[in-house]
Design a protein around this motif. Structure first.
Motif, mmCIF file in Angstrom:
data_model
loop_
_atom_site.group_PDB
_atom_site.id
_atom_site.type_symbol
_atom_site.label_atom_id
_atom_site.label_comp_id
_atom_site.label_asym_id
_atom_site.label_seq_id
_atom_site.Cartn_x
_atom_site.Cartn_y
_atom_site.Cartn_z
ATOM 1 N N SER A 1 19.366 -13.630 33.724
ATOM 2 C CA SER A 1 18.174 -12.788 33.560
ATOM 3 C C SER A 1 18.542 -11.329 33.729
ATOM 4 O O SER A 1 19.339 -10.971 34.610
ATOM 5 C CB SER A 1 17.097 -13.162 34.593
ATOM 6 O OG SER A 1 16.630 -14.482 34.403
ATOM 7 N N ASP B 1 20.140 -23.242 22.888
ATOM 8 C CA ASP B 1 19.937 -22.258 23.944
ATOM 9 C C ASP B 1 18.618 -21.540 23.690
ATOM 10 O O ASP B 1 18.188 -21.385 22.538
ATOM 11 C CB ASP B 1 21.072 -21.240 23.955
ATOM 12 C CG ASP B 1 22.414 -21.881 24.253
ATOM 13 O OD1 ASP B 1 22.427 -22.994 24.801
ATOM 14 O OD2 ASP B 1 23.453 -21.265 23.930
ATOM 15 N N SER C 1 21.620 -20.061 33.696
ATOM 16 C CA SER C 1 20.724 -19.065 33.104
ATOM 17 C C SER C 1 21.124 -17.669 33.568
ATOM 18 O O SER C 1 21.737 -17.498 34.625
ATOM 19 C CB SER C 1 19.265 -19.340 33.491
ATOM 20 O OG SER C 1 19.089 -19.225 34.892
ATOM 21 N N THR D 1 15.441 -13.502 29.672
ATOM 22 C CA THR D 1 16.157 -14.607 30.309
ATOM 23 C C THR D 1 16.726 -15.535 29.238
ATOM 24 O O THR D 1 16.013 -15.938 28.313
ATOM 25 C CB THR D 1 15.238 -15.399 31.251
ATOM 26 O OG1 THR D 1 14.820 -14.550 32.327
ATOM 27 C CG2 THR D 1 15.962 -16.610 31.830
ATOM 28 N N TRP D 2 18.000 -15.866 29.387
ATOM 29 C CA TRP D 2 18.694 -16.783 28.480
ATOM 30 C C TRP D 2 19.078 -18.036 29.266
ATOM 31 O O TRP D 2 19.560 -17.950 30.398
ATOM 32 C CB TRP D 2 19.943 -16.116 27.928
ATOM 33 C CG TRP D 2 20.846 -17.017 27.142
ATOM 34 C CD1 TRP D 2 20.744 -17.365 25.838
ATOM 35 C CD2 TRP D 2 22.032 -17.677 27.624
ATOM 36 N NE1 TRP D 2 21.767 -18.201 25.465
ATOM 37 C CE2 TRP D 2 22.577 -18.404 26.548
ATOM 38 C CE3 TRP D 2 22.677 -17.715 28.855
ATOM 39 C CZ2 TRP D 2 23.735 -19.173 26.677
ATOM 40 C CZ3 TRP D 2 23.826 -18.482 28.990
ATOM 41 C CH2 TRP D 2 24.354 -19.195 27.903
ATOM 42 N N THR D 3 18.829 -19.211 28.672
ATOM 43 C CA THR D 3 19.140 -20.477 29.327
ATOM 44 C C THR D 3 20.046 -21.315 28.430
ATOM 45 O O THR D 3 19.768 -21.491 27.241
ATOM 46 C CB THR D 3 17.852 -21.262 29.651
ATOM 47 O OG1 THR D 3 16.981 -20.436 30.426
ATOM 48 C CG2 THR D 3 18.181 -22.515 30.447
#
Length: 439
Positions: free
Chosen positions: A283, A330, A281, A301-303
């Motif tokens: 952020s 995602d 992830s 935030t990208w996961t």
């Protein structure tokens, strides 16, 4: 008779593989339900600005570079009480024979869970800081009534993690701080579901001879995290944080109960292994002090949930490998909040909202073990400083979750579990408290 026994053996073997697979698939799904509840001050702003605020020891999890703003030695401990509500509404769930599956809706599958954490930071002298975080970054707990219509898909699902994360921070200059950390994460899980032995013996007996499967497993995984904090002015901070994948090589066992005699060779207790990569992830957070009393905070935030293309299960007995593909996407999380600190007051107040995407794409890929969907956070919080060294924070959040449809067909790995059709009504309430102390 020999031909019938051979066919029964193959069918039972295929069912055993599918039954074991769903448990471990949902172990990954449960771990995919990341627990962001790692800060009580952050809870108050729906975790807006979590990588940039850097005003408490909780920065260790969201951006360890922020600890360079904390003087001396500081410590903190918290507990988050998480209570999800998960209620299923059945809409014509049926066996592969097309007969209706008998049973209830499962009750409230959401169980109360306590999510703790504790942190320690130490200014080592000069421009170096040391930190240690112990927390639970992933988890899941759902449990339905044992006789519900989806019992062949799931009854109990529980995942627990403990993450030990030491880190070191460096203040490069007045505007830039950087940090690096290492993670040792322990994962353990338990999964149960009913097995329709009646269907395997004779389709006319579907639902009449239920057995039970129980899977338990655990593992240790390793990862790292990187953080940077940029302070272009005394009123503005920008934080960036990266957390790596954590690979879990799970080992466990599967046990079966109430197995008819003819099926016992295929359903013998066995060891099982699976490899699961918990996603990375990134952020990016911002903090800006508007005036002496008000500050605004934000976060993106990208996961990388699509980094899990499949799960491959290997068994110690004669069962062949089973591969299950994911259709996850995602995800993005957006949050915005505010902090109000009245002048000459020992109190501060926080509020925030967030939009949090689920990795589950649609009703076909949704699981009874993790009936997740997109949600909106609404959060409030307050902080109290009875002395210069002690602070106490409380926070509360309510999560509004979109109704989640599930459409499982009685085919492929779900052939013997039946078609599970319906929708979930869900929400989550979180209440948190934390104490921090500066030595």
């Amino acid at each position: 008779m020999r031909q019938r026994s051979g066919l029964m053996s193959k069918t039972a073997r295929a069912f055993a593989i599918a039954g074991l697979s769903i448990g471990l698939v949902q172990m990954a799904g449960a771990a995919g339900f990341a627990l962001i509840e790692q800060s009580v001050p952050g809870m108050g702003t729906a975790y807006a600005g979590a990588a940039a605020t850097a005003d408490s020891v909780d920065t260790l999890y969201f951006n360890p570079a922020g600890m360079t703003r904390l003087p001396g030695t500081q410590t903190g401990a918290a507990v988050h009480l998480v209570k999800p509500k998960t209620e299923f509404n059945n809409k014509d769930s049926r066996f592969v024979t097309t007969a209706p599956i008998q049973g209830g809706d499962g009750g409230d599958a959401g169980g109360l869970a306590a999510v703790p954490h504790c942190y320690l930071t130490h200014q080592g002298g000069g421009t170096t800081w040391l930190g240690l975080a112990v927390n639970a970054p992933f988890g899941l707990k759902t449990e339905y009534d044992g006789d519900w219509v989806g019992r062949y898909h799931a009854i109990k699902s529980e995942v627990k993690t403990v993450n030990i994360n030491p880190s070191i921070g460096l203040r490069v200059n007045d505007q830039l701080s950087i940090a690096v950390g290492a993670s040792a994460m322990h994962l353990e899980g338990e999964f149960t579901n009913a097995i329709d032995f009646g269907l395997l013996v004779d389709p006319a007996l579907a639902g009449a001879l239920d057995g039970k499967s129980k899977i338990e497993g655990d593992s240790w995984g390793w990862g790292f995290n990187l953080g940077a904090l940029f302070e272009p002015s005394v009123d503005t901070r920008i934080g960036v944080h990266f957390r790596s994948e954590v690979s879990q090589d799970i080992e466990g066992d599967a046990k079966f109960k109430r197995v008819p005699g003819a099926l016992q060779p295929a359903f013998s207790d066995t060891d099982v292994k699976a490899d699961v990569d918990l996603p990375a992830s990134v952020s990016v957070s911002g903090f800006h002090q508007l005036n002496a009393e008000w500050a605004i905070v934000g976060d993106y935030t990208w996961t990388d949930w699509s980094s899990i293309p499949e799960l491959r299960f290997k068994f110690d007995n004669s069962l062949p490998d089973q591969v299950t593909s994911f259709d996850w996407r995602d995800t993005s999380r957006l949050s915005l909040g505010g902090i109000y600190t009245p002048q000459r007051s020992v109190w501060s107040y926080r509020f925030g909202v967030a939009y949090d995407e689920s990795p589950v794409r649609n009703a076909k890929s949704r699981s009874a073990r993790l009936p997740d969907n997109d949600r909106v956070w609404v959060s409030i919080g307050a902080g109290f400083r009875p002395s210069e060294k002690l602070r106490v924070d409380v926070g509360y959040a309510h999560l509004f979750i979109d109704d989640a449809k599930i459409r499982k067909t009685a085919s492929g790995e779900d052939r013997t579990r039946g078609a599970l059709n319906g929708s979930y009504n869900a929400s989550v309430d979180i209440l948190s408290i934390e104490a921090q102390y500066q030595f």
